[in-house]
Scaffold this active site. Sequence first.
Site, PDB file in Angstrom:
ATOM      1  N   HIS A  57      -6.176  -1.249  11.825  1.00 21.67           N
ATOM      2  CA  HIS A  57      -5.522  -1.731  10.602  1.00 21.67           C
ATOM      3  C   HIS A  57      -6.307  -2.913  10.040  1.00 21.67           C
ATOM      4  O   HIS A  57      -6.744  -3.793  10.796  1.00 21.67           O
ATOM      5  CB  HIS A  57      -4.093  -2.154  10.917  1.00 21.67           C
ATOM      6  CG  HIS A  57      -3.298  -2.570   9.711  1.00 21.67           C
ATOM      7  ND1 HIS A  57      -3.153  -1.768   8.590  1.00 21.67           N
ATOM      8  CD2 HIS A  57      -2.592  -3.714   9.440  1.00 21.67           C
ATOM      9  CE1 HIS A  57      -2.396  -2.388   7.696  1.00 21.67           C
ATOM     10  NE2 HIS A  57      -2.057  -3.570   8.183  1.00 21.67           N
ATOM     11  N   GLN A  85       0.805  -1.217   0.000  1.00 19.39           N
ATOM     12  CA  GLN A  85       0.000   0.000   0.000  1.00 19.39           C
ATOM     13  C   GLN A  85       0.838   1.267   0.000  1.00 19.39           C
ATOM     14  O   GLN A  85       0.308   2.363  -0.212  1.00 19.39           O
ATOM     15  CB  GLN A  85      -0.922   0.019   1.215  1.00 19.39           C
ATOM     16  CG  GLN A  85      -0.206   0.206   2.548  1.00 19.39           C
ATOM     17  CD  GLN A  85      -1.124   0.061   3.739  1.00 19.39           C
ATOM     18  OE1 GLN A  85      -1.562  -1.043   4.064  1.00 19.39           O
ATOM     19  NE2 GLN A  85      -1.404   1.166   4.410  1.00 19.39           N
ATOM     20  N   ASN A 110      -0.905  -9.312   4.960  1.00 18.17           N
ATOM     21  CA  ASN A 110      -0.818  -7.859   5.129  1.00 18.17           C
ATOM     22  C   ASN A 110      -0.625  -7.200   3.766  1.00 18.17           C
ATOM     23  O   ASN A 110      -0.486  -7.874   2.739  1.00 18.17           O
ATOM     24  CB  ASN A 110       0.334  -7.508   6.072  1.00 18.17           C
ATOM     25  CG  ASN A 110       0.154  -6.157   6.741  1.00 18.17           C
ATOM     26  OD1 ASN A 110      -0.756  -5.404   6.414  1.00 18.17           O
ATOM     27  ND2 ASN A 110       1.018  -5.842   7.679  1.00 18.17           N
ATOM     28  N   CYS A 161      -5.113   0.429   3.740  1.00 17.41           N
ATOM     29  CA  CYS A 161      -5.153  -0.987   4.120  1.00 17.41           C
ATOM     30  C   CYS A 161      -6.536  -1.585   3.939  1.00 17.41           C
ATOM     31  O   CYS A 161      -6.688  -2.737   3.534  1.00 17.41           O
ATOM     32  CB  CYS A 161      -4.689  -1.153   5.561  1.00 17.41           C
ATOM     33  SG  CYS A 161      -5.663  -0.214   6.774  1.00 17.41           S
TER      34      CYS A 161
END
Length: 334
Positions: A281, A136, A301, A142
């Site tokens: 997150h 990102q 992630n 996110c």
Amino acid sequence: MKLLIMAAASLAVVSCASLSLEDLEFHAWKLKFGKVYRTPEEEARRKDIWLSTRRRVLTHNILADQGIKTYRTGINHFSDMDDEEYRGLLGDLALSNVTASPPEQGDMSLRPQQGAELPAAVDWRKSGCVTGVKDQGSCGSCWAFSVTGALESHTCIYKGGLPSLSEQQLVDCSRSYGNEGCNGGYKHKAFQYVSDNGGIDTEASYPYEGQDSYCRFTKSGIGAYCRGYNKLPYGDEGTLQTYLANVGPVSVSVDAGHKSFRQYSSGVYYESDCSSSKTNHAMLAVGYGTEDGQDYWLVKNSWGVRWGEQGYIKMARNRGNQCAIACFPVYPLV
């Protein structure tokens, strides 16, 4: 070792002063991650942050070597980042959804049979239905990566094929749904936008830029569709496990605000200071398992493959909803 030699050689050209091991390591790290600073003052400030991070990592890993910690940390591309900059990466806005009662349920047509025996471990990557780890950048998007990741996987599982979908479209085009682009967004509202919009473009047709821009969605670029979403019960790890095993990857929100998370390298992440109710997150849970007697969630992630275990983290499971991972799980209906 090669980077240390290169760093030493480059420094020898410009300085005859004696160099410490820390100096060599810092310059090797700059070479590895392509770090360039605008002024000597900025470099000095970044080096101070890096040195502080290095000391913290070394101390933590001594405890890990002794079995006191269940995971290891490392020096990565965030190691010269101050806390304010790091908070800018944490763009999940689920915190404002916190309620005393479970949130509303969406379409439950994929409800798995309760009480059925679950496999000991699940990893949706093995099915070929998880795209590669993306990055990102410095944009707090996110939430968009969590949403595209889930849509990519569920499209693969239920429709066939594995598209790579456009996070930039969500950043640019879903503001009317309450999302704030690089300043954060809501997973479920992004799913609703895709449903109402009649689809989402592929990554190739609407590439990621890592900054706010204007909406450029084109119907000819659509790579996936969404007919709604399902929110799972608030804080229920058992239900999250059931859906991961029987339905597919799930978009999750976590408390990632700790320096230990920023520098996570490997192992099962358990942070005693993590919240069990507040999140900041968004990521994508793609499975679960057990390692060295520690139950974990396998989570993808959006910080590139240089972070964690090639872009993934094993987060502690069955430890009191560690880091609030089961507070706001949601997945798309395709």
